[in-house]
Write a protein that holds these residues in place. Structure first.
Motif, PDB file in Angstrom:
ATOM      1  N   ASN A  68       0.862  -1.422  -0.350  1.00 25.58           N
ATOM      2  CA  ASN A  68       0.156  -0.147   0.178  1.00 25.58           C
ATOM      3  C   ASN A  68       1.374   1.040  -0.426  1.00 25.58           C
ATOM      4  O   ASN A  68       0.947   2.437  -0.965  1.00 25.58           O
ATOM      5  CB  ASN A  68      -0.617   0.433   1.270  1.00 25.58           C
ATOM      6  CG  ASN A  68      -2.092  -0.670   0.533  1.00 25.58           C
ATOM      7  OD1 ASN A  68      -2.965  -0.663   0.838  1.00 25.58           O
ATOM      8  ND2 ASN A  68      -2.338  -2.124   1.878  1.00 25.58           N
ATOM      9  N   VAL A 117      -8.774  -1.153   3.611  1.00 25.80           N
ATOM     10  CA  VAL A 117      -9.017  -1.201   3.085  1.00 25.80           C
ATOM     11  C   VAL A 117      -9.832   0.158   3.087  1.00 25.80           C
ATOM     12  O   VAL A 117     -10.069   1.219   1.731  1.00 25.80           O
ATOM     13  CB  VAL A 117      -9.932  -2.233   2.900  1.00 25.80           C
ATOM     14  CG1 VAL A 117     -10.830  -1.686   1.347  1.00 25.80           C
ATOM     15  CG2 VAL A 117      -9.162  -3.803   1.995  1.00 25.80           C
ATOM     16  N   SER A 121      -7.926   3.475   0.615  1.00 26.79           N
ATOM     17  CA  SER A 121      -8.417   3.432  -0.539  1.00 26.79           C
ATOM     18  C   SER A 121      -9.032   4.806  -0.225  1.00 26.79           C
ATOM     19  O   SER A 121      -8.892   6.054  -1.195  1.00 26.79           O
ATOM     20  CB  SER A 121      -9.966   3.053  -0.478  1.00 26.79           C
ATOM     21  OG  SER A 121     -10.000   1.553  -0.770  1.00 26.79           O
ATOM     22  N   TYR A 122      -9.420   4.968   1.109  1.00 25.46           N
ATOM     23  CA  TYR A 122      -9.647   6.771   1.275  1.00 25.46           C
ATOM     24  C   TYR A 122      -8.629   7.739   0.856  1.00 25.46           C
ATOM     25  O   TYR A 122      -8.322   9.108   0.216  1.00 25.46           O
ATOM     26  CB  TYR A 122     -10.331   7.721   2.481  1.00 25.46           C
ATOM     27  CG  TYR A 122     -10.970   6.668   2.739  1.00 25.46           C
ATOM     28  CD1 TYR A 122     -12.740   7.519   1.237  1.00 25.46           C
ATOM     29  CD2 TYR A 122     -11.855   6.061   3.720  1.00 25.46           C
ATOM     30  CE1 TYR A 122     -13.812   6.892   1.387  1.00 25.46           C
ATOM     31  CE2 TYR A 122     -13.788   5.703   3.855  1.00 25.46           C
ATOM     32  CZ  TYR A 122     -13.986   6.107   2.529  1.00 25.46           C
ATOM     33  OH  TYR A 122     -15.626   5.395   2.691  1.00 25.46           O
ATOM     34  N   ALA A 125      -7.389   8.029  -2.410  1.00 28.42           N
ATOM     35  CA  ALA A 125      -8.129   8.812  -3.120  1.00 28.42           C
ATOM     36  C   ALA A 125      -8.098  10.311  -3.248  1.00 28.42           C
ATOM     37  O   ALA A 125      -8.184  11.044  -4.235  1.00 28.42           O
ATOM     38  CB  ALA A 125     -10.131   8.436  -3.135  1.00 28.42           C
ATOM     39  N   LEU A 161     -11.952   4.713  -6.159  1.00 28.00           N
ATOM     40  CA  LEU A 161     -11.314   4.779  -4.285  1.00 28.00           C
ATOM     41  C   LEU A 161     -12.480   4.624  -3.609  1.00 28.00           C
ATOM     42  O   LEU A 161     -12.283   4.473  -2.485  1.00 28.00           O
ATOM     43  CB  LEU A 161     -10.295   5.356  -4.547  1.00 28.00           C
ATOM     44  CG  LEU A 161      -9.014   4.534  -5.765  1.00 28.00           C
ATOM     45  CD1 LEU A 161      -7.884   5.550  -5.925  1.00 28.00           C
ATOM     46  CD2 LEU A 161      -8.480   3.091  -4.831  1.00 28.00           C
ATOM     47  N   ARG A 164     -14.894   1.928  -3.002  1.00 28.07           N
ATOM     48  CA  ARG A 164     -13.574   1.346  -2.205  1.00 28.07           C
ATOM     49  C   ARG A 164     -14.538   1.383  -0.641  1.00 28.07           C
ATOM     50  O   ARG A 164     -14.593   0.521   0.325  1.00 28.07           O
ATOM     51  CB  ARG A 164     -12.518   1.295  -2.968  1.00 28.07           C
ATOM     52  CG  ARG A 164     -11.750  -0.597  -2.386  1.00 28.07           C
ATOM     53  CD  ARG A 164     -10.584  -0.860  -3.270  1.00 28.07           C
ATOM     54  NE  ARG A 164     -10.139  -2.756  -2.952  1.00 28.07           N
ATOM     55  CZ  ARG A 164      -9.603  -2.555  -2.436  1.00 28.07           C
ATOM     56  NH1 ARG A 164      -8.791  -1.304  -1.977  1.00 28.07           N
ATOM     57  NH2 ARG A 164      -8.937  -3.962  -1.970  1.00 28.07           N
ATOM     58  N   GLY A 165     -13.567   2.234  -0.500  1.00 26.26           N
ATOM     59  CA  GLY A 165     -13.451   2.962   0.732  1.00 26.26           C
ATOM     60  C   GLY A 165     -14.759   2.363   1.321  1.00 26.26           C
ATOM     61  O   GLY A 165     -14.922   1.901   2.784  1.00 26.26           O
ATOM     62  N   THR A 188     -12.996  -2.757  -9.045  1.00 25.29           N
ATOM     63  CA  THR A 188     -12.137  -2.117  -8.064  1.00 25.29           C
ATOM     64  C   THR A 188     -10.983  -2.644  -9.143  1.00 25.29           C
ATOM     65  O   THR A 188     -10.366  -1.651  -9.789  1.00 25.29           O
ATOM     66  CB  THR A 188     -11.355  -2.206  -6.801  1.00 25.29           C
ATOM     67  OG1 THR A 188     -12.324  -2.089  -6.076  1.00 25.29           O
ATOM     68  CG2 THR A 188     -10.606  -2.324  -6.024  1.00 25.29           C
TER      69      THR A 188
END
Length: 403
Positions: A68, A117, A121-122, A125, A161, A164-165, A188
């Motif tokens: 990540n 996750v 994701s955030y 984004a 993203l 997904r978050g 995703t």
């Protein structure tokens, strides 16, 4: 709808490496367009996906934390590519804060897949939107189709993203591994794959658009002085003539010649002559309006197009140019080169039969009179319906010189 997630990731890895290789070849030796930053970012992102693919075969600290973190570094690199393209400073300490924050978050939420996750994701984004905003805030420096394509790809990536978050927070994601296939995971990585291609192609088109614009500008620009070349200044004059005829406006034209320029080259050298040309152009540009245009017509001759300008207005400007050039010798190798100008001026309201070549001929004939009268002076090509008055420059008789 589900697909094999490892296969999707492998597609992203292969595409990233191939795209990065192409960008490195395309941008080799050109460090101004940011292509090398974009290519290196794709390689970093590919490394992050490889770590995801190795989930369960290597330590989670490597797959989760470093995987990540590398994705966050990739987006920092994309931001660097856009800033480099725009000519902005890099600000690495600020741009590398998100990757450091990502590493800390992944380490802290190692045991909670959903929160992990969501946080990743955030944060990604936010980085995507940061790149988008940088592109949008200085869109004047990156116009064209490429910028729109890049902006669209970034917007789609950010939306994916964020979705997904939110899905992770709502516990809509099944399983406890990034490699587990479900609808959210499939969408995703399909969107990630498409966004990779769209944004990369958008960035390439941005570079192409800039190169095309540079080529267009250079094709119409004199390489030495930076003003319009002969073709461009004639085209500008033709447009100005057409506009003046439509609107029945005044129009003026100046033909400017540097006196004894060959003597400057013979005595001081051609590099000094080049400096004199640039010096004169700079003085002219400082004194004309935004709507006026100056171009290099010949070796040491310049054409100045003056829309909506009377003969007397052009005469006053021409005399001012003669005076300021004479009073401002050109600096060269610790000394100064004296410079003077001869200027032929035409001005008036055009008649339907007038054309740009007739205006040039009138101003050029007046310039010839200025040279014949001793140089360092202004001569006028006066006409009643442009070129018929006896004693005008076109009639072959030089008008009365300015005192």
């Amino acid at each position: 709808m589900t697909a094999d997630v490892p296969t999707l990731m492998l597609m992203i890895v292969v595409s990233s490496v191939a795209m990065a290789a192409a960008l490195l070849v395309l941008g080799w030796g050109n460090w101004r367009d940011g292509l090398h930053y974009w290519a290196m970012s794709l390689l970093v992102g590919a490394a992050g996906y490889v770590l995801f693919l190795l989930r369960g075969q290597i330590a989670d600290a490597w797959s989760v934390v470093w995987g990540n973190t590398l994705m966050s570094v990739m987006f920092a690199g994309l931001l660097a590519a856009v800033r480099n393209f725009q000519g902005q400073p890099m600000q690495w300490p600020v741009m590398l804060v998100p990757p450091l924050f990502m590493a800390a978050l992944m380490q802290h939420f190692m045991a909670n897949y959903g929160l992990r996750v969501a946080c990743a994701s955030y944060l990604l984004a936010c980085q995507t939107l940061w790149v988008w905003w940088t592109l949008h805030a200085r869109r004047q420096s990156s116009p064209g189709r490429g910028a729109w394509l890049l902006a669209a790809g970034l917007a789609v990536e950010a939306a994916m993203l964020l979705a997904r978050g939110s899905s992770a927070l709502a516990s809509a994601m099944e399983g406890s591994s990034i490699l587990h296939g479900n609808t959210v995971q499939t969408l995703t990585f399909m969107v990630a794959f498409i966004a990779l291609l769209v944004t990369s192609m958008g960035f390439v088109f941005m570079a192409k658009d800039r190169a095309d614009e540079t080529n267009r500008r250079l094709a119409g620009q004199d390489a030495l002085t930076g003003v319009a070349n002969r073709r461009s200044i004639i085209a500008a004059l033709e447009r100005a003539v057409a506009s003046a005829l439509r609107q029945r406006q005044f129009m003026a034209l100046m033909m400017v010649d540097i006196d004894h320029f060959k003597h400057v080259n013979d005595r001081y050298g051609h590099l000094a002559g080049d400096q004199v040309l640039r010096h004169v152009v700079a003085l002219i540009q400082q004194r004309i309006r935004a709507q006026d245009m100056v171009g290099r017509y010949g070796g040491e001759e310049f054409l100045v197009v003056l829309p909506d300008t009377t003969l007397q207005g052009a005469r006053a400007l021409a005399q001012q140019l003669c005076d300021v050039v004479q009073a401002t010798p050109c600096a060269w190798e610790g000394g100064h080169i004296p410079v003077t100008l001869s200027i032929g001026v035409y001005g008036g309201v055009l008649a339907p039969q007038d054309a740009w070549d007739l205006l040039i001929h009138a101003a050029d004939s007046a310039l010839y009179c200025a040279k014949a009268a001793g140089r360092n002076r202004v001569e006028l090509a006066q006409a009643q319906g442009p070129f018929t008055r006896p004693g005008s420059a076109l009639s072959g008789t030089c008008p009365t010189p300015l005192s």
